[in-house]
Design a protein around this motif. Structure first.
Motif, PDB file in Angstrom:
ATOM      1  N   GLU A 147      -6.612 -18.491 -27.984  1.00  9.60           N
ATOM      2  CA  GLU A 147      -5.838 -19.725 -28.064  1.00  9.60           C
ATOM      3  C   GLU A 147      -6.375 -20.640 -29.159  1.00  9.60           C
ATOM      4  O   GLU A 147      -5.597 -21.294 -29.867  1.00  9.60           O
ATOM      5  CB  GLU A 147      -5.856 -20.432 -26.711  1.00  9.60           C
ATOM      6  CG  GLU A 147      -5.013 -19.720 -25.663  1.00  9.60           C
ATOM      7  CD  GLU A 147      -5.185 -20.286 -24.274  1.00  9.60           C
ATOM      8  OE1 GLU A 147      -6.163 -21.040 -24.064  1.00  9.60           O
ATOM      9  OE2 GLU A 147      -4.352 -19.977 -23.399  1.00  9.60           O
TER      10      GLU A 147
ATOM     11  N   LEU B 133      -5.354 -19.168 -32.419  1.00  7.17           N
ATOM     12  CA  LEU B 133      -3.937 -19.417 -32.665  1.00  7.17           C
ATOM     13  C   LEU B 133      -3.722 -20.814 -33.240  1.00  7.17           C
ATOM     14  O   LEU B 133      -2.989 -20.976 -34.227  1.00  7.17           O
ATOM     15  CB  LEU B 133      -3.139 -19.259 -31.368  1.00  7.17           C
ATOM     16  CG  LEU B 133      -1.649 -19.627 -31.443  1.00  7.17           C
ATOM     17  CD1 LEU B 133      -0.928 -18.728 -32.442  1.00  7.17           C
ATOM     18  CD2 LEU B 133      -1.005 -19.540 -30.064  1.00  7.17           C
TER      19      LEU B 133
ATOM     20  N   ASP C  95       1.994 -14.867 -35.694  1.00  7.47           N
ATOM     21  CA  ASP C  95       2.817 -14.017 -34.826  1.00  7.47           C
ATOM     22  C   ASP C  95       1.963 -13.068 -33.998  1.00  7.47           C
ATOM     23  O   ASP C  95       2.165 -12.899 -32.798  1.00  7.47           O
ATOM     24  CB  ASP C  95       3.798 -13.184 -35.666  1.00  7.47           C
ATOM     25  CG  ASP C  95       4.872 -14.035 -36.308  1.00  7.47           C
ATOM     26  OD1 ASP C  95       5.042 -15.194 -35.893  1.00  7.47           O
ATOM     27  OD2 ASP C  95       5.529 -13.530 -37.238  1.00  7.47           O
TER      28      ASP C  95
ATOM     29  N   GLN D  38      -0.041 -14.893 -31.307  1.00  9.84           N
ATOM     30  CA  GLN D  38       0.806 -15.369 -30.220  1.00  9.84           C
ATOM     31  C   GLN D  38       1.293 -14.218 -29.353  1.00  9.84           C
ATOM     32  O   GLN D  38       1.370 -14.339 -28.128  1.00  9.84           O
ATOM     33  CB  GLN D  38       1.994 -16.139 -30.805  1.00  9.84           C
ATOM     34  CG  GLN D  38       2.659 -17.064 -29.809  1.00  9.84           C
ATOM     35  CD  GLN D  38       3.478 -18.143 -30.473  1.00  9.84           C
ATOM     36  OE1 GLN D  38       3.874 -18.031 -31.633  1.00  9.84           O
ATOM     37  NE2 GLN D  38       3.741 -19.211 -29.746  1.00  9.84           N
TER      38      GLN D  38
ATOM     39  N   ILE E  81       7.420 -14.987 -24.683  1.00  5.66           N
ATOM     40  CA  ILE E  81       7.333 -16.184 -25.511  1.00  5.66           C
ATOM     41  C   ILE E  81       8.713 -16.828 -25.563  1.00  5.66           C
ATOM     42  O   ILE E  81       9.678 -16.209 -26.014  1.00  5.66           O
ATOM     43  CB  ILE E  81       6.873 -15.829 -26.941  1.00  5.66           C
ATOM     44  CG1 ILE E  81       5.519 -15.114 -26.910  1.00  5.66           C
ATOM     45  CG2 ILE E  81       6.803 -17.079 -27.805  1.00  5.66           C
ATOM     46  CD1 ILE E  81       5.084 -14.578 -28.252  1.00  5.66           C
TER      47      ILE E  81
ATOM     48  N   THR F  81       8.538 -19.076 -30.476  1.00  7.02           N
ATOM     49  CA  THR F  81       7.322 -18.842 -31.240  1.00  7.02           C
ATOM     50  C   THR F  81       7.004 -20.039 -32.121  1.00  7.02           C
ATOM     51  O   THR F  81       7.868 -20.881 -32.407  1.00  7.02           O
ATOM     52  CB  THR F  81       7.458 -17.597 -32.136  1.00  7.02           C
ATOM     53  OG1 THR F  81       8.420 -17.874 -33.168  1.00  7.02           O
ATOM     54  CG2 THR F  81       7.894 -16.387 -31.329  1.00  7.02           C
TER      55      THR F  81
END
Length: 208
Positions: free
Chosen positions: A135, A138, A167, A170, A181, A184
Motif C-alpha cells: 500500500e 502504491l 496498475d 494495485q 478494484i 483504478t
C-alpha cells in the motif's frame, strides 16, 4: 520481498524409498529432523517426502513393525515442491491451499526444505506486513506517476510506463485482499486528463 531461498533450511536429509521406517526414524532422531526427502530413482523421477505425521498415522497408529515397513509404502510422492525464488507470501498460500506443513525447495536439484516454522519465524510478517508495504509502494508510485506525467505529458511513453507500475501494484493489492478494484488510480487520473488514454491500448479502462 523475501523469497523461499531466504528462509529455507538447508540442513536437509534424503532417504532411499527402499529404506525401512526404522532407519528413517533413526535418521530423523539423530538430527531432530521432522521430515526426510525421498531420493529420486533417476533424473526424470519425482521427489517424495516422509514426515513425522506419516510415521505416526500410518505405522504407529496401526501397531506396524517399523523394521518391516518401507519408506515408499507411506511416503507422499510426487510431493509439492517450492521454487527458491517464490515469494514467501506465495509459499504461505501454497501451504494453505494444500494443507502443507513443509515442502522441499528445488531448482534442478534439492536445495533445502521450508516449513511453517520457517515462514513464521523468518518472514518478518509482524514487523513488515506485505500488504502494508504494498500500500505504501502504491501511494509512492501514484505520486511518481503523476509527477512524471506532469513533467512530460499525460500521453507520453514515460507516463504510460509510470502508470503501468501503479496498475501492477494495485492489482497485487486487490489479489492480496481478494476483492475487485472498483476504480483504478489510472481511471481516476483519466477523468482529470482524458488525453492519457491516447497511447494506452486498454479495452475497458478510461473508455467512458
Amino acid at each position: 520481498m523475501l523469497r523461499a531461498a531466504d528462509i529455507m533450511t538447508t540442513d536437509v536429509a534424503t532417504v532411499r524409498g527402499s529404506a525401512t521406517v526404522e532407519q528413517a526414524v533413526k535418521l530423523m532422531q539423530a538430527r531432530e529432523w521432522h521430515a526426510l526427502i525421498v531420493e529420486r530413482r533417476h533424473d526424470q523421477d519425482a521427489y517424495g517426502i516422509i514426515t513425522e505425521a506419516d510415521i505416526v498415522y500410518k505405522v504407529i497408529a496401526f501397531g506396524k513393525d517399523p523394521a518391516k515397513v518401507r519408506v515408499y509404502e507411506i511416503m507422499s510422492k510426487p510431493c509439492i515442491v517450492v521454487n527458491p525464488d517464490l515469494g514467501v507470501e506465495y509459499v504461505a498460500r501454497l501451504f494453505a491451499e494444500h494443507r502443507l506443513l513443509r515442502a522441499p525447495v528445488i531448482q534442478g536439484k534439492l536445495l533445502g526444505i521450508i516449513s511453517l516454522v520457517d515462514i513464521i519465524n523468518e518472514s518478518q510478517f509482524i514487523e513488515s506486513p506485505r500488504l502494508t508495504i504494498l500500500e505504501q509502494e502504491l501511494q509512492d508510485a501514484i505520486q511518481q506517476a503523476r509527477a512524471t506525467c506532469s513533467q512530460t505529458s499525460p500521453g507520453s511513453e514515460e507516463c504510460i510506463i509510470a502508470w503501468d507500475i501503479v496498475d501492477k501494484l494495485q492489482a497485487e493489492i486487490a489479489h492480496q485482499e481478494a476483492k475487485k478494484i472498483s476504480k483504478t488510480a489510472f481511471e481516476e487520473y483519466c477523468e482529470e486528463f482524458p488525453e492519457a488514454t491516447k497511447n494506452r491500448m486498454y479495452d475497458t479502462w478510461c473508455s467512458g
